[in-house]
Design a protein around this motif. Structure first.
Motif, mmCIF file in Angstrom:
data_model
loop_
_atom_site.group_PDB
_atom_site.id
_atom_site.type_symbol
_atom_site.label_atom_id
_atom_site.label_comp_id
_atom_site.label_asym_id
_atom_site.label_seq_id
_atom_site.Cartn_x
_atom_site.Cartn_y
_atom_site.Cartn_z
ATOM 1 N N ASP A 145 45.817 32.138 40.693
ATOM 2 C CA ASP A 145 46.997 31.268 40.773
ATOM 3 C C ASP A 145 48.162 31.851 39.981
ATOM 4 O OD1 ASP A 145 48.319 28.651 41.411
ATOM 5 O OD2 ASP A 145 48.251 28.465 39.220
ATOM 6 N N GLU A 146 47.907 32.327 38.756
ATOM 7 C CA GLU A 146 48.971 32.858 37.903
ATOM 8 C C GLU A 146 49.636 34.086 38.517
ATOM 9 O OE1 GLU A 146 46.954 33.670 34.302
ATOM 10 O OE2 GLU A 146 46.612 31.555 33.783
ATOM 11 N N GLN A 147 48.870 34.922 39.195
ATOM 12 C CA GLN A 147 49.420 36.151 39.772
ATOM 13 C C GLN A 147 49.924 35.960 41.200
ATOM 14 O OE1 GLN A 147 46.844 39.592 39.221
ATOM 15 N NE2 GLN A 147 46.086 38.816 37.257
ATOM 16 N N GLY A 148 49.814 34.728 41.707
ATOM 17 C CA GLY A 148 50.312 34.449 43.043
ATOM 18 C C GLY A 148 49.547 35.165 44.140
ATOM 19 N N LYS A 149 48.267 35.396 43.933
ATOM 20 C CA LYS A 149 47.447 36.088 44.922
ATOM 21 C C LYS A 149 46.818 35.076 45.880
ATOM 22 C CE LYS A 149 47.943 40.224 43.129
ATOM 23 N NZ LYS A 149 48.564 41.345 43.877
ATOM 24 N N THR A 150 46.549 35.542 47.084
ATOM 25 C CA THR A 150 45.882 34.673 48.051
ATOM 26 C C THR A 150 44.369 34.655 47.834
ATOM 27 O OG1 THR A 150 45.765 36.518 49.624
ATOM 28 C CG2 THR A 150 47.654 35.004 49.803
ATOM 29 N N PHE A 151 43.862 35.660 47.089
ATOM 30 C CA PHE A 151 42.434 35.690 46.763
ATOM 31 C C PHE A 151 42.208 36.654 45.604
ATOM 32 C CE2 PHE A 151 43.092 39.051 49.889
ATOM 33 C CZ PHE A 151 42.412 40.126 49.333
ATOM 34 N N TYR A 203 43.677 46.596 47.840
ATOM 35 C CA TYR A 203 43.986 45.372 47.094
ATOM 36 C C TYR A 203 44.117 45.680 45.609
ATOM 37 C CZ TYR A 203 42.790 41.040 44.555
ATOM 38 O OH TYR A 203 42.770 39.982 43.664
ATOM 39 N N THR A 204 45.033 44.993 44.950
ATOM 40 C CA THR A 204 45.101 44.962 43.495
ATOM 41 C C THR A 204 45.212 43.506 43.077
ATOM 42 O OG1 THR A 204 47.516 45.166 43.472
ATOM 43 C CG2 THR A 204 46.233 47.213 43.306
ATOM 44 N N GLY A 205 44.477 43.140 42.032
ATOM 45 C CA GLY A 205 44.515 41.760 41.571
ATOM 46 C C GLY A 205 43.327 41.458 40.689
ATOM 47 N N PRO A 206 43.156 40.183 40.304
ATOM 48 C CA PRO A 206 42.083 39.814 39.382
ATOM 49 C C PRO A 206 40.717 39.894 40.039
ATOM 50 C CG PRO A 206 43.193 37.854 40.179
ATOM 51 C CD PRO A 206 43.977 39.022 40.694
ATOM 52 N N ALA A 207 39.692 40.105 39.217
ATOM 53 C CA ALA A 207 38.333 40.219 39.741
ATOM 54 C C ALA A 207 37.325 39.853 38.665
ATOM 55 C CB ALA A 207 38.062 41.628 40.252
ATOM 56 N N MET A 208 36.141 39.547 39.133
ATOM 57 C CA MET A 208 35.015 39.285 38.242
ATOM 58 C C MET A 208 33.858 40.172 38.672
ATOM 59 S SD MET A 208 33.110 35.631 37.556
ATOM 60 C CE MET A 208 31.462 35.556 36.829
ATOM 61 N N LEU A 209 33.215 40.791 37.693
ATOM 62 C CA LEU A 209 32.029 41.603 37.952
ATOM 63 C C LEU A 209 30.805 40.850 37.463
ATOM 64 C CD1 LEU A 209 34.381 43.756 37.997
ATOM 65 C CD2 LEU A 209 32.683 45.409 37.161
ATOM 66 N N SER A 210 29.780 40.740 38.294
ATOM 67 C CA SER A 210 28.532 40.122 37.852
ATOM 68 C C SER A 210 27.923 40.938 36.723
ATOM 69 C CB SER A 210 27.537 40.035 39.014
ATOM 70 O OG SER A 210 27.038 41.336 39.324
ATOM 71 N N ALA A 211 26.920 40.395 36.073
ATOM 72 C CA ALA A 211 26.283 41.109 34.968
ATOM 73 C C ALA A 211 25.704 42.441 35.444
ATOM 74 C CB ALA A 211 25.200 40.233 34.346
ATOM 75 N N ARG A 212 25.060 42.445 36.611
ATOM 76 C CA ARG A 212 24.500 43.690 37.126
ATOM 77 C C ARG A 212 25.597 44.694 37.450
ATOM 78 N NH1 ARG A 212 20.407 46.365 39.795
ATOM 79 N NH2 ARG A 212 21.094 47.608 41.571
ATOM 80 N N ALA A 213 26.655 44.217 38.130
ATOM 81 C CA ALA A 213 27.753 45.123 38.470
ATOM 82 C C ALA A 213 28.412 45.680 37.219
ATOM 83 C CB ALA A 213 28.778 44.401 39.338
ATOM 84 N N ALA A 214 28.568 44.847 36.190
ATOM 85 C CA ALA A 214 29.169 45.305 34.938
ATOM 86 C C ALA A 214 28.278 46.331 34.249
ATOM 87 C CB ALA A 214 29.425 44.115 34.018
ATOM 88 N N ALA A 215 26.962 46.125 34.319
ATOM 89 C CA ALA A 215 26.041 47.082 33.700
ATOM 90 C C ALA A 215 26.186 48.450 34.336
ATOM 91 C CB ALA A 215 24.608 46.579 33.830
ATOM 92 N N VAL A 216 26.289 48.502 35.674
ATOM 93 C CA VAL A 216 26.492 49.776 36.366
ATOM 94 C C VAL A 216 27.847 50.377 35.970
ATOM 95 C CG1 VAL A 216 26.670 50.928 38.598
ATOM 96 C CG2 VAL A 216 25.078 49.014 38.302
ATOM 97 N N PHE A 217 28.882 49.534 35.932
ATOM 98 C CA PHE A 217 30.220 50.022 35.597
ATOM 99 C C PHE A 217 30.249 50.648 34.200
ATOM 100 C CE2 PHE A 217 34.154 49.283 33.292
ATOM 101 C CZ PHE A 217 35.065 49.974 34.073
ATOM 102 N N PHE A 218 29.708 49.950 33.206
ATOM 103 C CA PHE A 218 29.759 50.482 31.843
ATOM 104 C C PHE A 218 28.956 51.773 31.717
ATOM 105 C CE2 PHE A 218 31.142 46.144 30.598
ATOM 106 C CZ PHE A 218 32.242 46.506 29.832
#
Length: 598
Positions: A466-472, A319-334
């Motif tokens: 919605d803007e990217q026309g994704k189903t999810f 999949y490619t498209g928009p996403a949101m990372l929770s605060a914990r997930a973002a902390a691991v990512f950074f």
């Protein structure tokens, strides 16, 4: 005494050097070995008074350093670090205790350098394949601290050994430099640092093994109630690390830090054989702050519910498209993707991908994002930070480093190994014993100016779908770890391992999915970060890299990313279960506990 030293050395075990990666997926067995103890010494051994240990070390260092000055190639720097770990652990699963013990381990690291600050025996050499090889400056050695004479003997023996090794290697370095192609400005092999003088009392380890055993039984017994739980484990660890550091420049530092951790893990298996895991880790500086029964049992029940949901969750497709990372997930990512590229030594060697060094004074994050590291901050919003410390492993006081300001890269984490444009240490030279010092992370803070609320960020995610026309879109709730590659001969990419991921549909409903890997290239991902929220969360972990295991912390808010890429992961798959687990037998095992005395 020399015979005793030989006997002790024979009892030590050298561990395998860790790969260039940070915190990845941790198996139960590996998680239980986070505190690697290479040598066990009876806790009954009498120890010199704290101030005497430091004095004996400094006096013997001065004697050796001055004595070697008459040699044709004298050392220009000499440093000792003694690390003492006083530890206790209790291990259990499914309501029983499997192991409990107390240990004391002590190690000596010798950093001896011949040559000069500009070129010395630690200079990287190339192997036949063209890969830079930096041989360990120090090595773990057993040390007897029964009395001052024993300690002096040990220091003398290993200093002599280090000096002979340094001379041999410096000869190779000079030969290699003479035949090497000039690749431009070289910053030198070592930098000067201020003299540090600091001493604090040794902290005592406070562990009641009987009480800890009852806690392990309490926290793991709920897993016996559910047939779908395949495995379960818990480990409670108490550790006091005390370090004595002296060097020929006059530094004399003694620090002592407590570490208490509880880690609980459990796995289940999907019908297709995919092994699914969940874990919870609790950290504190005292047992009283560690064992919160209500909080921990609530987390255990949540783990069980999550495993049950994962067992029946569908696999995700690429999949490619928009996403949101929770605060914990973002902390691991950074931590994994950004922090590991802000360490100075990776901007130095020719085989590392120097993408971030080339971006100094350029924007790499949105202008609302700033990133700094500060080992001096011990707590954040009531949560204790593992990455805090007063002095690094080179005796340099830890300082705040403003790495990114308003999205613009400004600097790197530095040890006493300089890089072009950054000649001095900022107190981030760290290591575990048996490793050479390198620049490492401490407490990473991601700050967002004019943040959105979490609810606003969730609505923005729906707008992007919605803007990217994704189903999810995707929502990453929890991430265990991952790895990233920075070598020039490999893709400059990362692979993060989420453990809880949801599809988010345009009507805001969610569906749990499994088998997800978050992949991409760092600079592209950074450019697609749109906004951050105000819901900061702390992620504490033991980070694994070239200089061994060191504790770190990462603090970040939830973030919105305009486009991410995910793929199916290569999770362990085994043949689905044929017989159900013996639930009654699990209950019987509670009476067959292996209760090993300390």
């Amino acid at each position: 005494m020399r015979g005793k030293n030989k006997e002790l050395r024979a009892r030590s075990t050298i561990g395998v050097r860790s790969p260039r990666s940070c915190v990845g997926k941790i198996s139960t067995r590996k998680a239980f070995g986070l505190l690697a103890i290479f040598l066990f010494v009876s806790s009954a051994v009498s120890v010199l008074a704290d101030q005497d240990v430091l004095k004996v070390m400094y006096d013997e260092l001065q004697r050796s350093f001055e004595g070697y000055q008459d040699q044709p190639q004298p050392p220009y720097f000499l440093g000792y670090e003694i690390t003492e770990d006083v530890a206790a652990t209790v291990v259990g699963s499914f309501g029983i205790v499997n192991q409990r013990n107390r240990t004391v381990s002590r190690f000596l690291d010798v950093d001896l350098r011949v040559g000069s600050f500009s070129l010395d025996n630690t200079h990287p050499l190339r192997s036949g394949q063209g890969t830079p090889v930096l041989e360990a400056v120090s090595s773990p050695q057993s040390i007897a601290v029964d009395n001052a004479d024993a300690l002096r003997e040990t220091l003398w023996y290993h200093t002599d050994k280090a000096y002979r090794s340094a001379l041999t290697r410096f000869t190779r370095v000079k030969s290699a430099v003479q035949t090497a192609v000039n690749s431009g400005v070289f910053p030198g092999d070592f930098s000067r640092a201020p003299v540090s003088r600091y001493e604090e009392d040794t902290i005592n380890l406070v562990v009641d093994l009987e009480e800890w055993s009852s806690k392990i039984r309490l926290y793991t017994k709920p897993f016996t109630e559910f047939e779908f739980i395949v495995s379960n484990g818990a480990i409670a660890t108490g550790d006091i690390e005390t370090r004595w550091i002296v060097n020929s420049e006059g530094t004399r530092v003694k620090v002592s830090k407590p570490f208490y951790r509880l880690r609980i893990e459990a796995t289940t298996k999907a019908d297709d054989g995919m092994v699914l895991a969940q874990s919870r880790t609790f950290d504190a500086t005292s047992p009283e702050r560690l064992f919160d029964d209500e909080k921990i049992l609530k987390a255990v029940r949540t783990m069980i519910d999550e495993l049950a949901a994962l067992q029946s969750a569908p696999l995700i497709d690429p999949y490619t498209g928009p996403a949101m990372l929770s605060a914990r997930a973002a902390a691991v990512f950074f931590h994994e993707v950004l922090g590991n590229r802000l360490v100075g030594h990776r901007q130095r060697t020719v085989d590392d991908n120097l993408s971030l060094r080339e971006y100094v004074d350029k924007r790499i994050l949105p202008p609302t994002f700033s990133v700094y590291f500060d080992p001096g901050i011990e707590t954040y919003r009531g949560v204790e930070l593992l990455g805090s410390y007063k002095y690094d492993n080179q005796g340099v006081k830890g300082r705040r480093v403003n790495a990114i300001r308003n999205g613009v890269l400004r600097g790197f984490l530095m040890s006493r190994t300089p890089i072009v444009g950054f000649p001095q240490s900022n107190g981030h030279g760290r290591k575990n014993f048996a490793h050479s010092v390198q620049s490492r992370q401490s407490n990473l803070f991601v700050e967002v100016s004019n943040p959105y609320s979490r609810e606003e960020l969730e609505r923005m995610l729906l707008d992007r779908i919605d803007e990217q026309g994704k189903t999810f879109g995707l929502y990453f709730e929890d991430v265990e770890g991952g790895f990233n590659l920075s070598e020039r001969n490999m893709p400059n990419a990362f692979n993060i391992s989420p453990v809880l991921v949801y599809k988010v549909y345009p009507d805001a409903t969610r569906e749990l999915v499994r088998g997800v890997d978050l992949i991409g290239t760092p600079l592209t991902f950074f450019s697609r970060i749109e906004a951050g929220a105000s819901d900061y969360e702390v992620w504490n972990q033991i980070s694994v890299a070239e200089s061994g295991q060191v504790p770190v912390s990462s603090i970040a808010p939830s973030i919105l990313v305009s486009q991410v890429e995910v793929q199916k992961n290569e999770s362990i798959r085994t043949i689905p279960r044929i017989l159900p687990p013996p639930i009654e037998s699990r209950e019987v095992r509670l009476d067959l506990e292996i209760d090993r005395e300390p």
